[in-house]
Scaffold this active site. Sequence first.
Site, mmCIF file in Angstrom:
data_model
loop_
_atom_site.group_PDB
_atom_site.id
_atom_site.type_symbol
_atom_site.label_atom_id
_atom_site.label_comp_id
_atom_site.label_asym_id
_atom_site.label_seq_id
_atom_site.Cartn_x
_atom_site.Cartn_y
_atom_site.Cartn_z
ATOM 1 C CE LYS A 132 -4.034 4.801 -6.625
ATOM 2 N NZ LYS A 132 -3.392 5.702 -7.606
ATOM 3 C CB SER B 238 -1.119 7.765 -5.561
ATOM 4 O OG SER B 238 -1.798 7.547 -6.791
ATOM 5 C CB SER C 270 -0.254 7.760 -9.467
ATOM 6 O OG SER C 270 -0.173 8.917 -8.679
#
Lengths: 462, 76
Positions: free
Chosen positions: A71, A147, A171
């Site tokens: 990420k 996220s 997330s």
Amino acid sequence: VSIAALAEALRAGEVSPREAVESYLDRIGELDGTVNAYISVRAEEALADADALARRRGERGPLWGVPIAVKDVIDVAGTVTTAGSKVLDGAAPAERDACCVERLRRAGAIVLGKLNTHEFAYGAMTTSPRYGPAHNPWALDRICGGSSGGSGAAAAAGLAAGTLGTDTAGSIRIPACFTGVTGLRPTTGRVSNRGVLPVAWTFDTVGPISHSAEDCALVLETIAGVDPEDPSTADVPVPPFRARLGDGIRGLRVGVVRDLLERGVDQRVAAVAREALDVLRALGAELLDVTVPWLDELGTIQQAMQFPEATQAHMRWLRTHLPDYGEDVRARLLTGLFLAAPVYVLGQRARRVAAGAFADVFRAVDLLAAPTMPVLPPRIGEETVELNGVRAPYRLTLIRFNSAWSVCGLPAMSVPCGFVAGLPVGLALAGRRFDELAVLRTAHAFQQATDWHEQRPPLTGS
Amino acid sequence: MRTAKPLRYIRRTVAAVPSIEELRARAAEQGIHPTDQDLMRVRGFLEVLLPALLELERLVPGETVPAGMFVPSEEP
């Protein structure tokens, strides 16, 4: 291909690290124009890393030659960490790998690139105004959740063997659920956050998203453990998670959070989760109905601390780059300015009460189970979602299902357990602090008995 | 539920959300200058959050000390 299978093929010499990297680069070239999982691809660097690995003599780590993507809030040396935000346009490349990336590389993994994220990992949509939305591989007009939406999308679409995400209030679990893959939020303190942009220090943790519990175990035992440079890590032993996956779940007491199966949940989703629980029972687990005290307050408890912490983390940019934030993240960060200091202390006091309540629950059961998400992923651009025939704000539907485990830093996992209207549904499993093993064992047993985690979205190139 | 009516009363009357002007002034004190549109969105968050915090304050037993942070032995 799972991480475990690819690592085995690489060790056996059936595939070279370069071939593995080239294969994923080809697939990214073919599909990522459609999915938009990546913010940046380290094609040349990854190929060079693969060649360097092949040349190097000596012991080969457990992830030798395995291409992993992370990420884009996680630092990779030589690459800009964008956080999916215009705020960081023009930022210098990271000088050093994050601790989790260091550990992945030490185990032989190759970093393929940086993945799309909700701006600064502060939201559950992954619709970055700067880099565009990540598209759900199962329905391209829908969100991946967030996220860590790019991490879920890349794992689901086979654009990396496995990925890393981060989880503050869901997330990792939300995108794992929405994209039909397996994601683990480890215990807070299990994995170092050094080199990872914070959302809220009290809750942030790095964890794996991949196809199976076995893959998650393999990655977790690589990245876990105390980091002298991160005071939030705990000096507790890291068990050999993968080696003990096959211990089975006979006699394991699974607490079914009945309220999360009955209230605020799409009943089609609840029905799929109930079938998954039946599988656990058939595997020898003892299912017990439990009530989690403070379930309706846990979201508020988290927000009392998360809003001020996130705002504090962004103060310098709020003063200098306010218009560069997307609307939703800007509003969340500004909200933290207006919560007085006693609110934060109230959150910490309530957190202690909640932790005590969970300790009581865990005297009666070894694990908790519930649907990961109560709803199906909304369409990109929509902020509401259908819940039993009524439109409900997406953001508010998910809080009860995710903050419960985050507030007390519990390990929690989303395991694919079926489909509703062609969209994946996940079962959440949450354990005692530092008992990821119970969570992983249960998920593994479930995946040995079912094939939901082996389903792949029907993607074709753009 | 017996508590429903008093809670609604608290939410209506006690958890007053600051005006746009007040929010703008408080942000400016911290060197931050949001637009009115930003502050409208902030008010949306506060309208949900402030009553919930009031209710939380009512529920937490008075003798409760805060949880720790970054001290794993003390953390929940």
